[in-house]
Design an enzyme around this catalytic site. Structure first.
Site, PDB file in Angstrom:
ATOM      1  N   TRP A 186      -3.718 -13.611  -2.254  1.00  0.00           N
ATOM      2  CA  TRP A 186      -3.005 -12.944  -1.159  1.00  0.00           C
ATOM      3  C   TRP A 186      -3.749 -13.259   0.122  1.00  0.00           C
ATOM      4  O   TRP A 186      -4.968 -13.106   0.191  1.00  0.00           O
ATOM      5  CB  TRP A 186      -2.943 -11.426  -1.373  1.00  0.00           C
ATOM      6  CG  TRP A 186      -2.566 -10.735  -0.091  1.00  0.00           C
ATOM      7  CD1 TRP A 186      -1.328 -10.722   0.484  1.00  0.00           C
ATOM      8  CD2 TRP A 186      -3.432 -10.033   0.805  1.00  0.00           C
ATOM      9  NE1 TRP A 186      -1.382 -10.047   1.680  1.00  0.00           N
ATOM     10  CE2 TRP A 186      -2.649  -9.612   1.906  1.00  0.00           C
ATOM     11  CE3 TRP A 186      -4.788  -9.721   0.786  1.00  0.00           C
ATOM     12  CZ2 TRP A 186      -3.191  -8.907   2.970  1.00  0.00           C
ATOM     13  CZ3 TRP A 186      -5.334  -9.009   1.854  1.00  0.00           C
ATOM     14  CH2 TRP A 186      -4.524  -8.612   2.930  1.00  0.00           C
ATOM     15  N   LYS A 227       4.127  -9.957   1.143  1.00  0.00           N
ATOM     16  CA  LYS A 227       4.297  -8.592   1.633  1.00  0.00           C
ATOM     17  C   LYS A 227       5.183  -8.597   2.871  1.00  0.00           C
ATOM     18  O   LYS A 227       5.548  -9.654   3.376  1.00  0.00           O
ATOM     19  CB  LYS A 227       2.952  -7.933   1.900  1.00  0.00           C
ATOM     20  CG  LYS A 227       2.160  -8.476   3.075  1.00  0.00           C
ATOM     21  CD  LYS A 227       0.749  -7.883   3.123  1.00  0.00           C
ATOM     22  CE  LYS A 227       0.712  -6.422   3.488  1.00  0.00           C
ATOM     23  NZ  LYS A 227      -0.685  -5.943   3.705  1.00  0.00           N
ATOM     24  N   HIS A 261       4.626  -3.195  -1.121  1.00  0.00           N
ATOM     25  CA  HIS A 261       4.888  -4.283  -0.182  1.00  0.00           C
ATOM     26  C   HIS A 261       6.347  -4.527   0.160  1.00  0.00           C
ATOM     27  O   HIS A 261       6.702  -5.614   0.592  1.00  0.00           O
ATOM     28  CB  HIS A 261       4.290  -5.582  -0.726  1.00  0.00           C
ATOM     29  CG  HIS A 261       2.799  -5.638  -0.591  1.00  0.00           C
ATOM     30  ND1 HIS A 261       2.078  -6.777  -0.756  1.00  0.00           N
ATOM     31  CD2 HIS A 261       1.909  -4.682  -0.278  1.00  0.00           C
ATOM     32  CE1 HIS A 261       0.795  -6.529  -0.579  1.00  0.00           C
ATOM     33  NE2 HIS A 261       0.675  -5.256  -0.293  1.00  0.00           N
ATOM     34  N   HIS A 285       0.826  -5.137  -8.823  1.00  0.00           N
ATOM     35  CA  HIS A 285      -0.151  -4.338  -8.105  1.00  0.00           C
ATOM     36  C   HIS A 285       0.500  -2.980  -7.964  1.00  0.00           C
ATOM     37  O   HIS A 285       1.312  -2.760  -7.066  1.00  0.00           O
ATOM     38  CB  HIS A 285      -0.450  -4.928  -6.724  1.00  0.00           C
ATOM     39  CG  HIS A 285      -1.520  -5.963  -6.746  1.00  0.00           C
ATOM     40  ND1 HIS A 285      -2.068  -6.513  -5.618  1.00  0.00           N
ATOM     41  CD2 HIS A 285      -2.181  -6.525  -7.789  1.00  0.00           C
ATOM     42  CE1 HIS A 285      -3.003  -7.383  -5.962  1.00  0.00           C
ATOM     43  NE2 HIS A 285      -3.085  -7.420  -7.273  1.00  0.00           N
ATOM     44  N   ASP A 293       2.839   0.655   3.575  1.00  0.00           N
ATOM     45  CA  ASP A 293       1.984   0.200   2.476  1.00  0.00           C
ATOM     46  C   ASP A 293       0.640   0.934   2.544  1.00  0.00           C
ATOM     47  O   ASP A 293      -0.398   0.349   2.831  1.00  0.00           O
ATOM     48  CB  ASP A 293       1.794  -1.318   2.637  1.00  0.00           C
ATOM     49  CG  ASP A 293       0.845  -1.902   1.623  1.00  0.00           C
ATOM     50  OD1 ASP A 293       0.631  -1.265   0.580  1.00  0.00           O
ATOM     51  OD2 ASP A 293       0.311  -2.993   1.872  1.00  0.00           O
ATOM     52  N   ASP A 295      -1.187   2.457   0.287  1.00  0.00           N
ATOM     53  CA  ASP A 295      -2.116   2.343  -0.839  1.00  0.00           C
ATOM     54  C   ASP A 295      -2.641   3.677  -1.338  1.00  0.00           C
ATOM     55  O   ASP A 295      -3.836   3.824  -1.623  1.00  0.00           O
ATOM     56  CB  ASP A 295      -3.267   1.388  -0.475  1.00  0.00           C
ATOM     57  CG  ASP A 295      -2.787  -0.048  -0.332  1.00  0.00           C
ATOM     58  OD1 ASP A 295      -2.431  -0.645  -1.357  1.00  0.00           O
ATOM     59  OD2 ASP A 295      -2.745  -0.565   0.798  1.00  0.00           O
TER      60      ASP A 295
HETATM   61  C1  RNT Z   1      -2.843  -6.370   0.573  1.00  0.00           C
HETATM   62  C2  RNT Z   1      -2.626  -6.741  -0.837  1.00  0.00           C
HETATM   63  C3  RNT Z   1      -3.844  -7.149  -1.598  1.00  0.00           C
HETATM   64  C4  RNT Z   1      -5.022  -6.233  -1.351  1.00  0.00           C
HETATM   65  C5  RNT Z   1      -6.183  -6.478  -2.276  1.00  0.00           C
HETATM   66  C6  RNT Z   1      -7.434  -5.842  -1.766  1.00  0.00           C
HETATM   67  O1  RNT Z   1      -1.730  -5.902   1.190  1.00  0.00           O
HETATM   68  O2  RNT Z   1      -1.971  -5.729  -1.506  1.00  0.00           O
HETATM   69  O3  RNT Z   1      -3.534  -7.242  -2.938  1.00  0.00           O
HETATM   70  O4  RNT Z   1      -4.666  -4.896  -1.438  1.00  0.00           O
HETATM   71  O5  RNT Z   1      -6.305  -7.789  -2.541  1.00  0.00           O
HETATM   72 ZN    ZN Z   2      -1.744  -5.950  -3.599  1.00  0.00          ZN
END
Ligand code: RNT
Ligand code: ZN
Length: 417
Positions: A186, A227, A261, A285, A293, A295
């Site tokens: 990524w 993304k 994403h 993921h 996004d 997380d």
């Molecule tokens: C970022 C991506 C990626 C990261 C990691 C740390 O938007 O999701 O996968 O979160 O590689």
């Molecule tokens: Zn990711």
């Protein structure tokens, strides 16, 4: 928790599921084969161990300042082992390149090699944990807004070299563990504001990928992740979903679906049956976007459940790798690992316990009411008793019991950092 209570509840659940044609013992063994790839970066807010480490960049952000984050490789390993001891089953560890064992040495991204991951390989063997890997294009003076798509040949080559080296490292890991290491690629490349060179950037990214993937690395597998946008790169993303889906389909690469994403009303679950017609495998993921996004820690919510249901319904369990990707710095980080991992497993157990065959038959026979009714009834079947039994058989705390264990670890270890 009283074992007899859990076992009695399981026996009732087993008999109840048997009535609709579901074998819970088979599901328990499928769950045993369901390996999450735990992301190392939840333990330290995506900081890593580079001596020269700067601030987190690349359009991603971990918010919160909860005390006790892992400050070095030993603390990170200890936290991950603690988390693993509270998650039933055997799981993999997903490492980013910046988590190498650099031993106080400045190692630039274009100088890294497998020697810096030797201690991880040994740790993986000792702890029955297979490794996955990620190249790291963020948090570096050369990250900027463009890495593999940078028109500056020097910068582009720097990241190409980094990513090639990461594939070598992943291959070494795969050889050592006798099982392919899954390497995710990524990059954050994009533009904050209006830009007109979109074709150029995407063409450069395509060329960079072609060069990176040129050399066969038999004991690793490549996956590529797109993304919608990154923070500070809101207007344009070079590696969009269309770009990577097309690239993966044309080049037989694994496509990564990060559940954070997509546009807020877009369903990641709906991608599964579409892209699996064209790409060999998927990497997930699993995350939880809140408005963007963000997380957040994975929970047993509808989007995650639907994602796993789509995989099971497509009979594609073996074509998917199950990575997690969240980094919440606002709560106990070990607790975040455990809660999110167990939530993912709960979604999977629910998906596996669905009477899919019967529902599919109804649907194919045009029995609309029956299809809907059984889907509704299936939601309230006693799946939790099956998950509790899974925890019991794997010698990990059942239900909320793990909260006290995380609290104890906090008292004795993380609060002292
Ligand atoms: C970022 C991506 C990626 C990261 C990691 C740390 O938007 O999701 O996968 O979160 O590689
Ligand atoms: Zn990711």
């Amino acid at each position: 928790m009283k074992e007899s209570l859990i076992s009695r509840a399981y026996e009732v659940a087993r008999d109840r599921y048997a009535e609709i044609g579901i074998d819970t013992e088979k599901v328990l063994s499928q769950l045993q084969d369901f390996h999450l790839s735990m992301h190392c970066w939840q333990a330290d807010d995506v900081t890593g161990f580079e001596v020269q480490a700067g601030a987190l960049s690349g359009g991603i952000q971990s918010t919160g300042n909860y005390p006790g984050k892992a400050r070095n490789i030993d603390e990170l390993r200890a936290d991950i082992l603690k988390a693993k001891s509270l998650i039933p089953g055997t799981h993999r560890l997903n490492l980013h390149e910046i988590y190498g064992d650099f031993k106080g040495k400045v190692v630039d991204r274009d100088e890294v090699d497998a020697s810096y991951f030797q201690s991880w390989i040994e740790w993986g063997k000792e702890n029955n944990t297979k490794l996955d890997f990620n190249s790291s294009s963020f948090s570096h003076p050369k990250s900027g807004s463009l890495s593999l798509a940078n028109p500056d040949k020097g910068i582009r080559q720097f990241w190409i070299e980094h990513t090639k080296r990461c594939r070598e490292i992943a291959n070494t890991m795969g050889e050592a563990q006798g099982d392919a290491c899954i390497m995710n690629l990524w990059v954050h490349d994009g533009c904050k504001d209006q830009s007109v060179n979109h074709y150029l950037y995407r063409n450069l990214l395509k060329q960079s990928l072609d060069e990176i993937f040129e050399k066969p690395q038999p004991m690793m597998k490549d996956c590529i992740e797109g993304k919608v946008f990154g923070i500070g790169l809101e207007s344009f993303t070079v590696g969009s979903h269309d770009f990577y889906t097309a690239y993966a389909a044309q080049n037989n690469k694994i496509l990564t679906i990060d559940t954070g994403h997509y546009h807020p009303t877009e369903s990641p679950a709906d991608k599964v049956s579409a892209v699996l017609q064209f790409v060999p495998e998927l990497m997930l993921h699993v995350s939880r976007p809140i408005r963007w996004d963000s997380d957040h820690v994975t929970i047993m919510d509808d989007p995650t459940l639907e994602l796993f249901q789509e995989i099971v319904r497509a009979d594609a369990l073996d074509r998917v790798h199950y990575g997690l990707d969240y980094f919440d710095g606002s709560i106990n980080r070990v607790g975040a690992y455990v809660t999110g991992s167990r939530a993912a497993q709960k979604c999977m157990v629910r998906a596996l316990l669905e009477p899919t065959k019967r529902i599919a038959e109804y649907e194919l026979a045009g029995k609309g009411f029956q299809t809907l009714a059984l889907l509704e009834e299936a939601k309230a079947l006693p799946w939790n008793a099956v998950y509790d039994e899974f925890c019991l058989r794997n010698n990990v705390p059942v239900g909320e019991e793990f909260i006290a264990e995380v609290e104890q670890y906090e008292r004795e270890v993380t609060s002292k950092r």
